[in-house]
Scaffold this motif. Structure first.
Motif, PDB file in Angstrom:
ATOM      1  N   GLY A   1      88.372  88.392 139.897  1.00  0.00           N
ATOM      2  CA  GLY A   1      87.830  88.120 138.552  1.00  0.00           C
ATOM      3  C   GLY A   1      88.771  87.194 137.812  1.00  0.00           C
ATOM      4  N   LYS A   2      88.202  86.135 137.236  1.00  0.00           N
ATOM      5  CA  LYS A   2      89.066  85.147 136.568  1.00  0.00           C
ATOM      6  C   LYS A   2      88.959  85.266 135.051  1.00  0.00           C
ATOM      7  CE  LYS A   2      88.449  81.464 139.867  1.00  0.00           C
ATOM      8  NZ  LYS A   2      88.063  80.075 139.959  1.00  0.00           N
ATOM      9  N   PHE A   3      90.087  85.337 134.412  1.00  0.00           N
ATOM     10  CA  PHE A   3      90.183  85.249 132.955  1.00  0.00           C
ATOM     11  C   PHE A   3      90.483  83.784 132.625  1.00  0.00           C
ATOM     12  CE2 PHE A   3      90.978  89.486 134.274  1.00  0.00           C
ATOM     13  CZ  PHE A   3      90.541  90.317 133.261  1.00  0.00           C
ATOM     14  N   GLY A   4      90.357  83.440 131.362  1.00  0.00           N
ATOM     15  CA  GLY A   4      90.539  82.032 130.991  1.00  0.00           C
ATOM     16  C   GLY A   4      91.828  81.445 131.529  1.00  0.00           C
ATOM     17  N   ALA A   5      92.920  82.205 131.401  1.00  0.00           N
ATOM     18  CA  ALA A   5      94.227  81.677 131.806  1.00  0.00           C
ATOM     19  C   ALA A   5      94.318  81.459 133.307  1.00  0.00           C
ATOM     20  CB  ALA A   5      95.326  82.638 131.347  1.00  0.00           C
TER      21      ALA A   5
ATOM     22  N   PRO B   1      96.660  86.316 127.810  1.00  0.00           N
ATOM     23  CA  PRO B   1      96.948  85.298 126.799  1.00  0.00           C
ATOM     24  C   PRO B   1      95.733  84.394 126.574  1.00  0.00           C
ATOM     25  CG  PRO B   1      98.724  85.464 128.387  1.00  0.00           C
ATOM     26  CD  PRO B   1      97.614  86.312 128.912  1.00  0.00           C
ATOM     27  N   PRO B   2      95.301  84.213 125.327  1.00  0.00           N
ATOM     28  CA  PRO B   2      94.081  83.453 125.075  1.00  0.00           C
ATOM     29  C   PRO B   2      94.239  81.973 125.413  1.00  0.00           C
ATOM     30  CG  PRO B   2      94.824  84.640 123.104  1.00  0.00           C
ATOM     31  CD  PRO B   2      95.921  84.724 124.109  1.00  0.00           C
ATOM     32  N   GLY B   3      93.222  81.434 126.007  1.00  0.00           N
ATOM     33  CA  GLY B   3      93.256  80.020 126.343  1.00  0.00           C
ATOM     34  C   GLY B   3      91.980  79.628 127.049  1.00  0.00           C
ATOM     35  N   SER B   4      91.802  78.330 127.215  1.00  0.00           N
ATOM     36  CA  SER B   4      90.553  77.855 127.821  1.00  0.00           C
ATOM     37  C   SER B   4      90.804  76.651 128.720  1.00  0.00           C
ATOM     38  CB  SER B   4      89.558  77.461 126.725  1.00  0.00           C
ATOM     39  OG  SER B   4      90.042  76.343 126.011  1.00  0.00           O
ATOM     40  N   VAL B   5      89.803  76.392 129.524  1.00  0.00           N
ATOM     41  CA  VAL B   5      89.760  75.168 130.322  1.00  0.00           C
ATOM     42  C   VAL B   5      88.380  74.578 130.091  1.00  0.00           C
ATOM     43  CG1 VAL B   5      89.948  74.172 132.632  1.00  0.00           C
ATOM     44  CG2 VAL B   5      91.146  76.293 132.094  1.00  0.00           C
TER      45      VAL B   5
ATOM     46  N   ALA C   1      86.449  81.382 126.926  1.00  0.00           N
ATOM     47  CA  ALA C   1      85.981  81.669 125.561  1.00  0.00           C
ATOM     48  C   ALA C   1      84.765  82.581 125.660  1.00  0.00           C
ATOM     49  CB  ALA C   1      85.646  80.379 124.833  1.00  0.00           C
ATOM     50  N   VAL C   2      84.891  83.604 126.487  1.00  0.00           N
ATOM     51  CA  VAL C   2      83.766  84.510 126.750  1.00  0.00           C
ATOM     52  C   VAL C   2      83.231  85.055 125.435  1.00  0.00           C
ATOM     53  CG1 VAL C   2      83.145  86.688 127.892  1.00  0.00           C
ATOM     54  CG2 VAL C   2      84.655  85.074 129.033  1.00  0.00           C
ATOM     55  N   GLN C   3      81.904  85.104 125.330  1.00  0.00           N
ATOM     56  CA  GLN C   3      81.231  85.583 124.123  1.00  0.00           C
ATOM     57  C   GLN C   3      81.141  84.534 123.020  1.00  0.00           C
ATOM     58  OE1 GLN C   3      80.638  88.830 121.859  1.00  0.00           O
ATOM     59  NE2 GLN C   3      79.136  88.826 123.500  1.00  0.00           N
ATOM     60  N   ARG C   4      81.873  83.461 123.145  1.00  0.00           N
ATOM     61  CA  ARG C   4      81.844  82.482 122.060  1.00  0.00           C
ATOM     62  C   ARG C   4      81.527  81.082 122.585  1.00  0.00           C
ATOM     63  NH1 ARG C   4      81.303  86.173 119.534  1.00  0.00           N
ATOM     64  NH2 ARG C   4      82.618  87.147 117.984  1.00  0.00           N
ATOM     65  N   LYS C   5      80.977  81.008 123.793  1.00  0.00           N
ATOM     66  CA  LYS C   5      80.770  79.679 124.358  1.00  0.00           C
ATOM     67  C   LYS C   5      79.757  78.886 123.532  1.00  0.00           C
ATOM     68  CE  LYS C   5      76.743  79.826 126.948  1.00  0.00           C
ATOM     69  NZ  LYS C   5      75.682  78.845 126.907  1.00  0.00           N
ATOM     70  N   ASP C   6      78.727  79.568 122.999  1.00  0.00           N
ATOM     71  CA  ASP C   6      77.731  78.827 122.232  1.00  0.00           C
ATOM     72  C   ASP C   6      78.319  78.338 120.914  1.00  0.00           C
ATOM     73  OD1 ASP C   6      75.984  79.213 124.246  1.00  0.00           O
ATOM     74  OD2 ASP C   6      74.836  80.802 123.265  1.00  0.00           O
ATOM     75  N   ALA C   7      79.161  79.173 120.313  1.00  0.00           N
ATOM     76  CA  ALA C   7      79.784  78.761 119.054  1.00  0.00           C
ATOM     77  C   ALA C   7      80.697  77.565 119.296  1.00  0.00           C
ATOM     78  CB  ALA C   7      80.578  79.920 118.475  1.00  0.00           C
TER      79      ALA C   7
ATOM     80  N   CYS D   1      94.376  74.733 128.029  1.00  0.00           N
ATOM     81  CA  CYS D   1      95.334  75.030 126.959  1.00  0.00           C
ATOM     82  C   CYS D   1      95.407  76.554 126.823  1.00  0.00           C
ATOM     83  CB  CYS D   1      94.851  74.399 125.645  1.00  0.00           C
ATOM     84  SG  CYS D   1      95.998  74.601 124.272  1.00  0.00           S
ATOM     85  N   VAL D   2      96.581  77.114 126.977  1.00  0.00           N
ATOM     86  CA  VAL D   2      96.728  78.581 126.934  1.00  0.00           C
ATOM     87  C   VAL D   2      97.926  78.935 126.058  1.00  0.00           C
ATOM     88  CG1 VAL D   2      97.101  80.671 128.294  1.00  0.00           C
ATOM     89  CG2 VAL D   2      95.780  78.801 129.274  1.00  0.00           C
ATOM     90  N   ASN D   3      97.749  79.952 125.231  1.00  0.00           N
ATOM     91  CA  ASN D   3      98.871  80.432 124.422  1.00  0.00           C
ATOM     92  C   ASN D   3      99.845  81.214 125.292  1.00  0.00           C
ATOM     93  OD1 ASN D   3      97.407  79.512 122.276  1.00  0.00           O
ATOM     94  ND2 ASN D   3      97.265  81.464 121.223  1.00  0.00           N
ATOM     95  N   THR D   4     101.087  81.200 124.901  1.00  0.00           N
ATOM     96  CA  THR D   4     102.055  82.064 125.582  1.00  0.00           C
ATOM     97  C   THR D   4     101.993  83.449 124.943  1.00  0.00           C
ATOM     98  OG1 THR D   4     103.803  81.577 124.017  1.00  0.00           O
ATOM     99  CG2 THR D   4     103.625  80.114 125.928  1.00  0.00           C
ATOM    100  N   ARG D   5     102.684  84.388 125.556  1.00  0.00           N
ATOM    101  CA  ARG D   5     102.743  85.736 124.975  1.00  0.00           C
ATOM    102  C   ARG D   5     103.342  85.688 123.576  1.00  0.00           C
ATOM    103  NH1 ARG D   5      99.968  89.423 124.393  1.00  0.00           N
ATOM    104  NH2 ARG D   5      99.426  89.204 126.570  1.00  0.00           N
ATOM    105  N   GLU D   6     104.408  84.921 123.406  1.00  0.00           N
ATOM    106  CA  GLU D   6     105.071  84.852 122.099  1.00  0.00           C
ATOM    107  C   GLU D   6     104.122  84.324 121.027  1.00  0.00           C
ATOM    108  OE1 GLU D   6     106.435  84.009 124.964  1.00  0.00           O
ATOM    109  OE2 GLU D   6     107.998  85.540 125.008  1.00  0.00           O
TER     110      GLU D   6
END
Ligand code: FES
Ligand code: FES
Lengths: 788, 229
Positions: A35-39, A221-225, A245-251, A299-304
Motif C-alpha cells: 500500500g502506497k502513501f503519498g510519501a 509525513p504529508p506530501g504529494s506527487v 492528497a487522498v480525499q481531496r483530489k477533487d478540491a 514535495c513532502v514535508n519532513t517530520r519536523e
C-alpha cells in the motif's frame, strides 16, 4: 434519534454485524507494505520540490535574489510569491480566517513555508538551492507565550488585513461588542442569568486549569506527487494525476481548473489524520510545479515540519456556584486561548463555546468568555478533538464539588446531568445510567477522597471518572450505489482507507441486509466512485452505514422483483451458456416479490425457506440500486448537549510514587454506548487509541519553545514523546448497545468523545492532593509536592 | 527522457484497484516487487543533471568534466530479500532512501527520520536495524530483509493473517515496521511470551495506538506456526 426511520433499523438478529476478526479489505495491502502513501510514490523522471522555510517565528521576506540558486546544476525551477502562477492559486476547503494569498512573504511561525519554492533533480539540490537564496528578512516580534502576548502593550504581531473575517462556518466569530485589542480577540457566550445563578448558590468553587497543546502528529509525513498526462478518453487537454492528497483530489483539481473526471488519484491510503483535515502546501503545489516543468514533481514535508496542533493551549479559570447538595447553579468560565497563527481553526477557541460540557447540565446560568491571543506558536488545521477537551473543565468541576462535599463524583454527575429532552428535563438518561452501573462493576468502584489511599507498595492511589455524550456531526449526505453483477454484490467506493474500517462497516451492513456474508461483498475501490463513508469523524462515518442500509434494501427489493419476473418470463438460454440459468422448475412461479426473502446467498420463499435459488440463478440481470441521503439528524447535532441520548463514561486509576514523582496509570476503564456495535475489533482499537492519546498529552507530550527565538525545540519524535508499547496501561472496555444512535441499527460514533486532557490529572490530584499541569512528568509532580 | 532508475510504475491502474487485496494478491505483489529489482545496473544516471550513461566509468568522467565539485555517486552491492543487486547511490544516502528510490520497495516507511519510531525497520544479517539511520554504503554485501521479503514468503502467512484478523493496524503506516520487528522476534524465539513481545516492539511507535493488538496477533501467529501453519 434511534434508527426507527430506516428499513430494518430495529433488526433484532444479526449474523454479520457485530462479528469480530474480519480482516479489513485493505489490511493485506497495508501489512505487506504494498500500500502506497503519498510519501512512498516514486515515478520515473521525477523532480523534487521544497519550500523556503522560515528560521524566524515571525518575519517578512522583503526581497529574494534567486540568481545564485538558479545557477546551480540540477535546479529546474524557482517560483516566488510574486510569480503570477502563484498569485492565481486559490486554497482548498477547510481554510480558516480571512482569505490569504496561497503563498506570500509573511512567515508567522518557525518553519512556515514562505516566499519561495525550488524544484530540482533531487532533494539535496533543493536544499543547496535554498541555501543559495539571498533573502532579506525583516524580523518581527513574536509570541510563543500567550500570557505575555495578551499584554495590551505587547507589539502587534499580525498584519491588520488578517483580521477581516468573512462569514463562514469554521471561522472565528469575534464578539462585535468587544473589538480586537492588540493581539487579543474576544468571544463571549452567555446563557441564563449568571448573577442570579451565583446568588442562588450556597458555595462557590474557583479553580484554574491548563489545557495543553499537543500535536496532531500525522504518522505519514504529508506530501504529494503530481504529473500531467494525455487522456483522450476524457476530452481535450491534459489530465492531472495527483497522489498523496487522498480525499481531496477533487478540491486540488479544482485549484487548477480541472473537473473531477480529469483528476486522477489511485492511492487509497490516507494515513492517520485525527480530524486534522487540512491539506498542507506540499499536497497542493505539485500540480503547478509539474505543469511548469513538464515533469512529475514530488514535495513532502519532513517530520519536523509536521508538528501542527491537534489542540491549542488554553488557560482556564472557572468559578462555579453550587447548592449544598452539589447542584450547580452558575458557571463562569474564562479562558485565555492560543489563537495560533493566521488561518488556525477556531475549534480550539471560540467554536468550542457552542458545544460545551455545560449544556449537559441542569444549570442554566452559564457564561463563557475567552481572550483569544494571536500567536506564532503554530497552526491547528481542524481537529475534532476539540469538544472533548473543553469538556474537562466540567469534569474537573464535578471532581472538585465531590472533594469539597466529601461525595462520590459519580453522584455529583448524576445530580447535575439533565434528562434526555432538554436542560429542564429531570429524568435520568438511560444510556448514562447503564454506563454507570456497568462502569462501577468494571472498576470495583469505591470512591475515596484525595490523599486517602496508599497501595501496599507505598505508592498513593488515585481515581477519576468522566462522562460525555457521544458527539455526532453527521451533517453530510452519502451517495450510495450497489450492483448485483453475475450473482455478486458489488459495493463501489472511492474509499479511502482512513484507519477506522468504515468501508468494511458498510459492507457488513450490506451483507446483513442481503442475507450474505461479509466476504461475499465485493468492495470495488475506484477513485471515480461517489460513495465515501467519510462524513465528519467516526460519528459521521457511522452514519454512512444508515444510508448504505437503505441502499441495500432497495437492491434487495429489485432482486426479489427480478426473481419473480424471471420466474414468470424466463430469459432465453444464452448461446454462450448462461452462468446461472435455473435448473428445473422455478420455485417462485406464481408468487409475488413480497413472498420472497434473501437468506444464505439465496432467494428463498418466505413461507418455506427450504425452497430457493442461489441469487445468481434467481436472476441473471445486472441490477443497480442507488440511495442518496442521510439519517435523521443526531440528537447531538440538534441539541449540542441540550438533548442527550448515547453516552459514555471513562475511569482511570493511577499510582503515584511520592519519592520519585513517577505516575503509573494502573488502568483505564471505558464503558461506552455506541448504540450498536458494528465492527467490534476496530471499535476496541479506536477506544485504545483515544485513551493513549489522553495518556500522551497528560504524561508525556510537550511543546517546548525557545522564548527568545520562538523556535519549537521539541518538534521531533525523540523529544516530543509519544507513548510506546512499554508505556501503555491496560484499557478495560465494555460496550452497551442501547440502540439509541441515529446510524444503522441505532449505532453512534464515539471515539474522540473519550479523549481527555484531565482524567489522569484528576486521578493524580486524588492520589496526592495537589494539582499538576499536564504533562505530569516526574519533575513536575515532585515540584508540586514541594520536593524539587 | 528515459529513466534508468529502478522505479516502480506510478501506481495501480483503476482496474487493478478494483481487485480486492486478498492475502494471495498482496503476497504476489510483494513477490513481484522483489522480482522487479534489477540485478545489474545497465544505466547510470547523473543525479545532478539527469544524463544517463552506459557504464560507471563514463558517469565518473562526466562528473570530472561537468560537476567537478560534486561528490561522485557510488555503487553498492546488496542482497535484498535474497536477491543480489547492484545499486547506484550517493554516499550520504540512507538505506531507506536506496530502498525507496532505487529498488522500488514501498514497505519501509519513514515516520520520524531519526531512529525513534521503527517504521523503517529492516532485518540486516539477522538483526533488526533502522534503515533511516544507516547509510546504504555501510550495507555493502549485507543481506537485508524487508517487509516485502517476509510477505512474499508463505512461511509468514500466519503472521500476516493474524495482523489482519486482529486489526493490528489502523492507518497502517507503521504496520510494516512492526511486522518486521515481529518476524525478528519469532526468528529468535518462536514461542515468545507477551512480555518478550512488548520488549521486542518497544522501538516501534504507532500513533494510532494499536499496541495491544500486536501481541495478540503475534501470539496467535506463533501458535499457528508451531502447529505447522
Ligand atoms: S523513520 Fe526510521 S526510526 Fe523512524
Ligand atoms: S496504524 Fe497508524 S501509525 Fe500505527
Amino acid at each position: 434519534m434511534a434508527d426507527i426511520a430506516g428499513v430494518n433499523g430495529q433488526r433484532e438478529h444479526f449474523r454479520v454485524v457485530g462479528k469480530p476478526n474480519l480482516p479489513g479489505k485493505l489490511s493485506y495491502a497495508l501489512a505487506t507494505g504494498i500500500g502506497k502513501f503519498g510519501a512512498d510514490f516514486v515515478v520515473p523522471n521525477m523532480l523534487h520540490a521544497k519550500f523556503l522555510r522560515s528560521p524566524y517565528a515571525n518575519a517578512r521576506v522583503l526581497s529574494v535574489d534567486t540568481t545564485k540558486a538558479r545557477a546551480i546544476p540540477g535546479v529546474a525551477d524557482i517560483v516566488t510569491w510574486e510569480d503570477e502562477d502563484i498569485k492565481k492559486l486559490g486554497a482548498t476547503p477547510f481554510g480558516f480566517g480571512p482569505r490569504r494569498a496561497w503563498l506570500d512573504n509573511i512567515a508567522d511561525q518557525e518553519n512556515a513555508e514562505v516566499a519561495v519554492i525550488v524544484v530540482a533533480e533531487n532533494e539535496d539540490i533543493c536544499d543547496e538551492a535554498l541555501r543559495q537564496l539571498d533573502v532579506e528578512w525583516e524580523v518581527l516580534s513574536h509570541i510563543v507565550d500567550i500570557l505575555k502576548g495578551r499584554d495590551p502593550d505587547y507589539p502587534v504581531i499580525r498584519p491588520p488585513e488578517f483580521d477581516e473575517f468573512p462569514p463562514g462556518m469554521f471561522d472565528p466569530k469575534p464578539d462585535p461588542d468587544h473589538p480586537k485589542r492588540g493581539n487579543v480577540s474576544y468571544a463571549t457566550v452567555v446563557q441564563g442569568d449568571i448573577e442570579a445563578g451565583f446568588a442562588e448558590a450556597n458555595q462557590i468553587i474557583e479553580y484554574d486549569l491548563k489545557l495543553p497543546a499537543f500535536a496532531s502528529h500525522i504518522p505519514n509525513p504529508p506530501g504529494s506527487v503530481a504529473w500531467w498526462f494525455d487522456d483522450p478518453y476524457n476530452g481535450e487537454g491534459k489530465s492531472l494525476h495527483i497522489e498523496g492528497a487522498v480525499q481531496r483530489k477533487d478540491a486540488i483539481g479544482g485549484m487548477y481548473g480541472m473537473p473531477p473526471e480529469k483528476t486522477v488519484q489511485e492511492g487509497l491510503f490516507q494515513g492517520g489524520k485525527y480530524c486534522d483535515w487540512g491539506m498542507r502546501k506540499s499536497q497542493e503545489i505539485t500540480p503547478l510545479l509539474a505543469k511548469r516543468t513538464g515533469r512529475p514533481v514530488k514535495c513532502v514535508n519532513t517530520r519536523e515540519q509536521t508538528y501542527d496542533f491537534l489542540m491549542n493551549e488554553r488557560y482556564m479559570h472557572l468559578k462555579v456556584g453550587i447548592k449544598n447538595n452539589g447542584l450547580i447553579t452558575a458557571i463562569d468560565d474564562f479562558s485565555i486561548a492560543d489563537g495560533g497563527v493566521q488561518g488556525s481553526s477556531s475549534f480550539g477557541t471560540a467554536n468550542d463555546q457552542g458545544y460545551g460540557p455545560y449544556y449537559t447540565l441542569k444549570c442554566l446560568n452559564i457564561r463563557q468568555s475567552m481572550d483569544i491571543v494571536d500567536s506564532n506558536r503554530g497552526k491547528m488545521y481542524l481537529s475534532g478533538q476539540h469538544c472533548p477537551f473543553n469538556w474537562d473543565a466540567g469534569t474537573m468541576a464535578i471532581y472538585l464539588i465531590a472533594e469539597k462535599l466529601g461525595k462520590d463524583p459519580i453522584d455529583i454527575a448524576k445530580l447535575n446531568l439533565h434528562g434526555p429532552t432538554s436542560q429542564t428535563d429531570m429524568n435520568p438518561v438511560p444510556s448514562f445510567e447503564a454506563c454507570l452501573d456497568e462502569g462501577k462493576k468494571l472498576m470495583n468502584w469505591n470512591w475515596h477522597p484525595s490523599k486517602a489511599k496508599k497501595l501496599p507498595d507505598g505508592r498513593m492511589h488515585g481515581m477519576s471518572f468522566r462522562y460525555q455524550i457521544c458527539p455526532r456531526h453527521a451533517f453530510s449526505g452519502y451517495d450510495c450505489k450497489l450492483e448485483l453483477r453475475r450473482g455478486i454484490v458489488h459495493m463501489p467506493t472511492q474509499g479511502p482507507c482512513t484507519g477506522i474500517f468504515a468501508v468494511e462497516c458498510n459492507a457488513m451492513v450490506v451483507a446483513e441486509e442481503l442475507g450474505l456474508q461479509y466476504e461475499d461483498i465485493s468492495i470495488d475501490f475506484d477513485y471515480k466512485e461517489t460513495f465515501t463513508p467519510v462524513g465528519g469523524g467516526s460519528d459521521g462515518t457511522t452514519a454512512s452505514s444508515w444510508a448504505m442500509k437503505e441502499c441495500a434494501n432497495i437492491l434487495k427489493q429489485k432482486i426479489l422483483e427480478a426473481a419473480i419476473e424471471e420466474a414468470e418470463n424466463p430469459p432465453p438460454p444464452s448461446m454462450f451458456g448462461g452462468f446461472g440459468a435455473p435448473q428445473g422448475p422455478n420455485p417462485f412461479k406464481g408468487l409475488k416479490p413480497e413472498d420472497l426473502d434473501l437468506a444464505d446467498g439465496k432467494v428463498v420463499v418466505k413461507a418455506d425457506p427450504a425452497k430457493g435459488l442461489p441469487i445468481a440463478q434467481a436472476t441473471q440481470k445486472n441490477i443497480f440500486a442507488t440511495y442518496s441521503g442521510r439519517p435523521p439528524a443526531a440528537i447531538w447535532s440538534l441539541g449540542m448537549g441540550k438533548m442527550l441520548d448515547t453516552m459514555n463514561t471513562a475511569f482511570c486509576e493511577v499510582a503515584v510514587d511520592m519519592d520519585t514523582g513517577v505516575v503509573e496509570i494502573l488502568r483505564f476503564g471505558v464503558v461506552a454506548d455506541p448504540g450498536k456495535v458494528i465492527r467490534p475489533t476496530s471499535l476496541e482499537s479506536q477506544i485504545d487509541q483515544v485513551m493513549y492519546f489522553s495518556q500522551g498529552c497528560q504524561l508525556l507530550e510537550e511543546y517546548v519553545f525557545d522564548e527568545r527565538t520562538g523556535v519549537r525545540l521539541t518538534a521531533n519524535m525523540i523529544e516530543y514523546r509519544k507513548p510506546t508499547i512499554m508505556d501503555i496501561p491496560p484499557v478495560d472496555r465494555r460496550f452497551l448497545e442501547t440502540r439509541s444512535g441515529n446510524a444503522a441499527y441505532g449505532a453512534s460514533g464515539i471515539s474522540h468523545s473519550l479523549a481527555n486532557t484531565h482524567m489522569v490529572i484528576i486521578a493524580i490530584h486524588n492520589a496526592i492532593g495537589v494539582w499538576v499541569d499536564p504533562p505530569a512528568t516526574p519533575d513536575k509532580v515532585l515540584k508540586a509536592l514541594g520536593k524539587a | 527522457m528515459i529513466s534508468e532508475e529502478n522505479v516502480k510504475s506510478t501506481g495501480v491502474t483503476p482496474h487493478e484497484v478494483s481487485v480486492p487485496f486478498t492475502q494471495e494478491s498482496a503476497r504476489m505483489r510483494a513477490a513481484e516487487a522483489i522480482e522487479n529489482i534489477v540485478a545489474t545496473l545497465t544505466q547510470f544516471r547523473c543525479p545532478i543533471c539527469g544524463r544517463t550513461f552506459g557504464n560507471y566509468v563514463d558517469l565518473k568522467f562526466h562528473y570530472i568534466s561537468d560537476h567537478p565539485d560534486a561528490i561522485l555517486p557510488v555503487t553498492v552491492n546488496l542482497n535484498i530479500n535474497e536477491k543480489a543487486c547492484q545499486v547506484l547511490i550517493e554516499p550520504h544516502w540512507t538505506l531507506h532512501r536506496a530502498l525507496q528510490y532505487r529498488l522500488g520497495l514501498t514497505g519501509c516507511k519513514l515516520m520520524c527520520d531519526r531512529g525513534a519510531c521503527g517504521s523503517c525497520t529492516v532485518i540486516m544479517d539477522g538483526r533488526s536495524v533502522l534503515s533511516c539511520t544507516i547509510l546504504a554504503v555501510e550495507c555493502e554485501g549485507k543481506s537485508i530483509q524487508t517487509i516485502e521479503g517476509i510477505a512474499a514468503n508463505p512461511k509468514w502467512k500466519p503472521l500476516i493473517d493474524a495482523y489482519c484478523r486482529w486489526d493490528a493496524m489502523q492507518c497502517g503506516y507503521c504496520t510494516p515496521g512492526f511486522l518486521v520487528s515481529a518476524k525478528a522476534i519469532l526468528d529468535k524465539n518462536p514461542d515468545p511470551t507477551e512480555e518478550e513481545i512488548r520488549e521486542a516492539l518497544a522501538g516501534n511507535i504507532c500513533i494510532c495506538g494499536t499496541y495491544p493488538r500486536h501481541s495478540t496477533a503475534i501470539l496467535e501467529a506463533a501458535l499457528k506456526m508451531s502447529e505447522g501453519g
